[in-house]
Structures are given as structure tokens and as C-alpha cells.
Design an enzyme around this catalytic site. Sequence first.
Site, short mmCIF file in Angstrom:
data_model
loop_
_atom_site.label_atom_id
_atom_site.label_comp_id
_atom_site.label_asym_id
_atom_site.label_seq_id
_atom_site.Cartn_x
_atom_site.Cartn_y
_atom_site.Cartn_z
CD GLU A 65 -5.29 9.69 -8.03
OE1 GLU A 65 -6.22 9.36 -8.76
OE2 GLU A 65 -4.16 9.17 -8.08
N GLY A 122 -3.24 1.20 -2.43
CA GLY A 122 -2.21 0.22 -2.72
C GLY A 122 -0.90 0.88 -3.09
CG MET A 126 -0.01 8.52 -5.53
SD MET A 126 -1.59 8.56 -6.40
CE MET A 126 -1.26 9.88 -7.56
CD GLU A 127 -1.42 7.58 -10.52
OE1 GLU A 127 -2.37 8.17 -11.04
OE2 GLU A 127 -1.55 6.79 -9.56
CG ASN A 128 3.02 10.41 -6.01
OD1 ASN A 128 1.95 10.96 -5.90
ND2 ASN A 128 3.42 9.45 -5.18
CG HIS A 143 -2.10 0.06 -11.83
ND1 HIS A 143 -3.26 -0.23 -12.50
CD2 HIS A 143 -2.30 1.26 -11.24
CE1 HIS A 143 -4.13 0.76 -12.33
NE2 HIS A 143 -3.57 1.68 -11.57
CD GLU A 144 0.14 2.70 -8.77
OE1 GLU A 144 0.02 3.84 -9.23
OE2 GLU A 144 -0.83 2.06 -8.31
CD GLU A 159 -6.33 4.94 -11.30
OE1 GLU A 159 -5.84 3.81 -11.54
OE2 GLU A 159 -5.70 5.83 -10.70
#
Length: 899
Positions: free
Chosen positions: A124, A268, A270-272, A304-305, A327
Site C-alpha cells: 500500500e 506503523g 499494514m492490514e494485509n 486498528h489493523e 482509514e
Amino acid sequence: MREGQASVIRREDYTAPAFWIDTVDLTFDLDPAKTRVLNKMTLRRNPDVAAQPLRLDGEELNLARVLVNGQGTSFKMDGNQLVLENLPAEGPIELEIFTTCNPAKNTKLMGLYVSNESFFTQCEAEGFRRITYFLDRPDVMASYSVTLRADKAKYPVLLSNGNLVEQGALEDGPNGPRHFAKWVDPHKKPCYLFALVAGQLVAREQRITSRAGREHLLQVYVRPGDLDKTEHAMNSLMASVAWDEARFGLSLDLERFMIVATSDFNMGAMENKGLNIFNTKYVLANQATATDADYANIESVVGHEYFHNWTGNRVTCRDWFQLSLKEGLTVFRDQEFSQDLAGDLSARAVKRIEDVRVLRTAQFPEDAGPMAHPVRPDSYIEINNFYTVTIYEKGAEVVRMTQTLVGRDGFAKGMARYFERHDGQAVTCDDFASAIADANPDSDLARLLPQFKRWYSQAGTPRVQASGSYDAGSRSYTLTLSQSCAPTPGQASKEPFVIPVNLGLITVDGRSLPLQLEGEAEAGPSSRTIVLTEASLTLRFVNIETEPVPSLLRGFSAPVVLACDYTDAQLLTLLAHDTDPFNRWEAGQRLGLKRALHFINSPAQPGEAKVLDAAYIEAMRQVLRHPTLDAAFKELVLTLPAETYIAEQLDVVDPQRVHAVREAMREQLALELLHDWQWAYETHHDSGGYRPDPVSTGRRSLTGMALTMLCLAARDTGDVVWPGKTYQRFKDAGNMTDRFNALNALVNSGHELAAPALERFHAQFKGEALVLDKWFALQAGTCDRGGQVLPAVRQLMAHPDFNLRNPNRARSLIFSYCSANPGAFHRPDAAGYVFWSERVMELDAINPQVAARLARALDRWKKLAEPYRSAAREAIARVAAKPDLSNDVREVVSHALAD
């Protein structure tokens, strides 16, 4: 792209892709110097778009083979794009592309790269094109299967998205045994959510059973030696899974969910899908190496992720202009998660205040600066520059307002409608807002939806002016609210926003009055939400027995600047009695800000006259000594407004004067509350065995503040006892929070014991990278006495432990100086600006994303007084003149220099 190749991408130009990609089968032969990537895709033409060539994005790839339906084909290169013409008009198209890349030389940390001899990815926003040629855009969602092949000894762990379906041995390579792992993701996803990890890693594992009765495996992967620092991350992940099921009915949709930590990461985390890659900063923690703030940040970021699994992954963005769709919504969700975990009203209020402080000190200046943009931007040159506090934090406030307008239960209904409509789709901010409104047809949001959407399209921070008057004869109170919004780049005028204003009325002796508007049959509760939609609105409250003090914008119910001519007496009433904790804190901030601005605008010099009057000092003493207020809340009230926030209230800023006045205020508080700080320390310093819960955290926070104040006071009194006690506490501390608070007190007071403490700290933690980041950051961010900070920073850049290529280390030293220490950065001799320009250009050659974030340290240069203003402009122009500047940095400095 470099200079001359940048183009502006506009939201209004969006068109659907000419081709859809249905399946992607990737095979990686992993080698640091030459990784081979075989990409087999199934494509089909989009029948809704006129026939045109297939244009695939690529960057820094070596192309070896292109096959269409198993046959060689002609192609051409157009800049960084691979162009295929004359593709079959009907049916599925089998496209095979074979490329190689060099992960070891990828210092940008975008795409596939090597960190500490392991492979990681970051895709991303547009990193997948650095792995293979592809339609690198978020609205192209495909099913992925991924096979990883590698040396078994060097890379025993092979991870990718989804579920592990096969693994085993391969024929030996020249360096010994090789192995493979095949992963299949059962959910379609855009390429920015692709991830792979390969390396020497160990995992903490936990099996859980969801409310739906399904079993899942949770894993947190780290480098060997860090496993003892993963318990809190795992606990946070389990809490996140449970909370999302309980609050929104959203369950984990994979057999396993993995978190992997790396020390080289631009962001910080990443939500892969199913394979979250994290900066170690937001995973690793134990009481010896992590502070309370670290524990809180890990909980928030893990949440969050994980929450992105639904708000971002299952429903994703149609285009990058819709970035806040995922986001802003997910920041709101992680804020709610942390507040719900905090429990009681006081702890929830502390979290809310901390979030608003970020908004005010970072996002409000962005709204007023050259990079101001709406929550849904209209254009960009480099999308990486729009991962901003406006997209994230202001976006979260917009989501919060929808909840305010429909209620907590109504918002949950709206979320359910959102997923019913859009699961598996790439959609827009409008789609989200419409789903919430449609699920609540009788709400203010549904009634005002077209106007509410101005929050997505208009930049800037609205200003709400409030004025009130009491009529004793009619026992009525009249309150007038009006709104305006200053021009921002590209938007000279603004239409009125929808602004929910939560308010109450308080008597001088602290009673909350029932609220009854003229025309209403009876009084309602003592707090209610008024929705301001016009340029001006006048409210008349009746049956008001005595002149009240208005408590406005309770809980910070809208991201606006509230202008209200409160008297000191009114603010002291709110500080002492308001039932809304946020406005109680806000009253203290306003009292401090009034005194700072009055002194800054006067001819007096700190030292010649006192900045703080007796009434303010006594009010702070009452807060500090209050028998029932939470310690964390006390620390927030007693923390003065930040220099950056004070500067934003001024038309012309002399940074050195702002710094001097705020320091004088701190020193006065230290001296005049000396015995109270001693009492606070003695009362709170023993928080028992280490626990990162709100009560214990608050006690440590207030204790740390007391030590800082006592060491500051010692500078004037000559006292040696408290600095000595502080140094002893530093040495004896049983946790990093207490140790670092003591070190901070010595360093920021400039005490002679700071030097041996810093030396001892480095020796004790020289093997802990995240702790050394704190060590660097503390020295770069300390109070500048005699201009010593910049020479110290330059010296630290030559330290054996400093590494410019590591984003965490660069941020710890350079950003702490340039972005977080205005009193040291804005030097009259302009040396700080020279240092900034050198570092921006140096970083740009290594990692443009990090360089662009540093470049924004001078966004607000036009507000500066001379000689700072001219010197800052010269430094920005020096960067802009660099011929091979990246698009990332060029966009920032060009906006800064624009009229």
C-alpha cells in the site's frame, strides 16, 4: 518517476478499469539479489468500458517473459507501463509474466525488500508494481494463490495471505535444502493487500473459539530473542477479535490470523489480509523495555489493523481518493475499542482527550497549511503524501459525528447495512455515509445527508463562534452559534457544515441545569446535542433560574475551533464543576492559553514578570490535590498547551518567544507548586507491581510529571535532594516507564546528572533497538538551553548506533528535532533549517516516503516572524532546486512555496 514526469491524478477523472483480473497465481523463488517472480493471471475485458490496450504498472523490474494464452506475444513499454495490444476480444485471457527484482537493494521499503536477512513486503498504496506487472489499483479485486520457494536453512518460515494449503521439500539447491509453502486466500482482494514474509522467525501462538463456534489460530511472529515481548500484542489481538464480534457482530473470516514484526518499516503497520506486517514498535513490549505509552499504542494499532479486516479488506476503496473510507472509519473503530477497554468514564475521557490533542496539534495546522485537503481529496501527485492526519484523525471525527447523529445503536445498524450492501466490493465515502443514513431514516443524518457530505469535500477547520446572554426578568438564556471556515488552497469559499454541538448549562456553584428550549412543553436532560446547519443559529433556553456558564462542544462533538469569550471566572467554574471531563480539561487549557498569548503579545520578558497569576496557580493546585480526580486526568490538565498549538493561535509566530514563555510557565508551576509536587510524588510513586491498566498508568504518569517539575524547580532553588532521588529512581526502576520518566526529568531540566544517566541507559539497553530509539529521541527533543541541541543531534548522527536507512531510527533523531522540538529547531541563525534541508535531500535518495514526511516540518513557514520566515523559505527553495527530487518530496515543497 523523477522531475518532469509527475502528473496530477484527479478524482473527477476516475474510470473503471478496462480489464478485470479474476485470479492471480504467483510463484516466488526468493533470493536477496535476484528474486524470480512468475505471475499467472486470468483476465477478462470489462464490458462497460470501450476496448483499449491492457496497461500494467511496473517499477524497477527486469522483464524476462510475457505469454498470452500460452503463446509469445508482442508488447511495448510506455514509461513504467507494460502495454499489451490485440488481446482476445472474448473469453478469459491467460496472461503469464516472468520478472526478476533485487530486494536487497530496495531501500524504499516498498514492494519486496530485505530487512535483517528476512523478506518482507509493503504494497500500500502502489508497491505491488515493484513485485510484478499488474493493474495496481484498489478496485481490481482478485483471488490469489501464492507459492514461496526458498533456502530452508535461511528462510525456514514462509508466509503469505490466507490459508496454508501445502508445504514440503524441494530439490536441494547449490546452498543446500530448499522448501516451499503454498498459500490460498479464500477472499478476493486488491493487490495492495498482498503480503509475503520469509525468514528466521519464531511465533507465539494462541487458539481461540469465536462466538460463532469456529476455531482460529492466532500467531505473532518475531525474530528469535523477542518472543518474550509478544504477550501484550497477542492479548491485544484476542481482545480485538472479541470486541469486533461483540460490538459489531463481525467475526474473523480465516482459519488463522498472523502478525509479523520487522524493524524496517515505513509505517506503523499494514492490514494485509490475514498477514499483518507491523513495525516492531507496535508489537514488542515487556515492562523492562516498553513504556505505558508503548503498551497503549500496541493495543490501539493491533486493534486498528485487525479491524481493517472488515473496514478496508472485506469492503475496500474504489480509488485512493476514498482512502478515509477505510482509514477514518478504522481509526474511529480503534478509538472506540480503546475507550471500551478503558472501562470507566474517567479512563475513557483520558483517551478522548489524548486523541483530540493529536487532532489539534497536528491536523488543525495541516488544515491551515499548504497541504490542506478535504477528507476525500480531489487530486494528488503522490498518493503516499495523503496518508495524513486529515485522512485518518479528521476522517475518524467525521465518522464519530455520524454516530452522534444516529446514536450508538443506530450506528451499529448502519454498519450492518454497509456490509450487507458492499461486502466484497470497492466503494466510496458516499456509499458509507448513505448506508448509515439509510439504516436510520428518521435521523438528523438522513435528513441532512447531502449537506453532511461537505465534510468529505471541503477542506479546512470550521470555526464556531458562540455568545450568550442571560435575562433575569424572563429567566431565559439566549445562545447564538455561528459558523465560518477560512479559505484553503483551491477552495476560496465554503458552504455551511453540519456541526453537532453537545452542550449543557452549569450554575456558578456547579449544578447542571435541565435544558428546555422555548416552545418545548417540558425540560429535558442537562446535556443535549444541537445540530448547527446554518451560518447562524439562536437558541433560547427558558426556566433558567440563574445566569449559567455554557459548557459547549462536550466530548469534542465536532472537529471545529470553538471561539467563545469565556471569562476567567466562567472557565474556573467549568474546571471545577463540569460533569463533562473533556470540557473540564478544556477549561484548564483555555486558562493556560489565555495567559500564554497575553504574555507573548506584551512587551514583557519572561523573568521580568510572571506569566501565571495567583488564580491560575491556585486552580492548578486544586486539580493536583483533588481527592477524587483520576491521576491520568490530573496530568493532562496540568500539562500546558503545546508550543505548536500556542503558535497556531498567532498570526505571526516568533518561535523563540513562544518557547521562552511556555518554559517560564512550566518553571513557575514547578516553583509555586513545589510542595504540591512533592506531595504528588510521595502519594503516587508506588504503583505496585507493573500493570499497564488505566489506574496504574495514571499514577506513573503523574509521578513522572512531578519528578520533572521537581528537577526543574531544583535549577532555581539549588536543591540537590530531588535530582539525587530522581537519579536513584532511574537506577532502581522496575519498569521502563518509571526509568524513562526519571531520565526525562534529568535531561529536560538540564541537570548535571543527565549525562551519566544517559550513558548508563545506553550501556544497559544497547542491544534493544526500540529502547535506543527513545534514547536518541529524548536527546533530540530536549529543551534547548544555549543552543546545544543541534550540535548534539549532529554528533548523534555519527553515533555507531545511528542508521539513516532505518525509518524508526531516522524518525527518533531527525524528526524529534525538526518536527517535535520547535524551540531548538527554529534557530535565529537558521542552522536548524540548513540541517533540515540536508536531511530531506539525503533521505530522498534513500527513502522518498520518509523524506516527504520530514519535508512537512516547514509547512507553516509563512506564519513565522523574520528572520525565521526568509531563512525557512530559502531552505525550502534549496530542496526544491534539487534536480532529481522524488515526486513525494517535490509535491510537498512545491505546495509550501506556492502563493
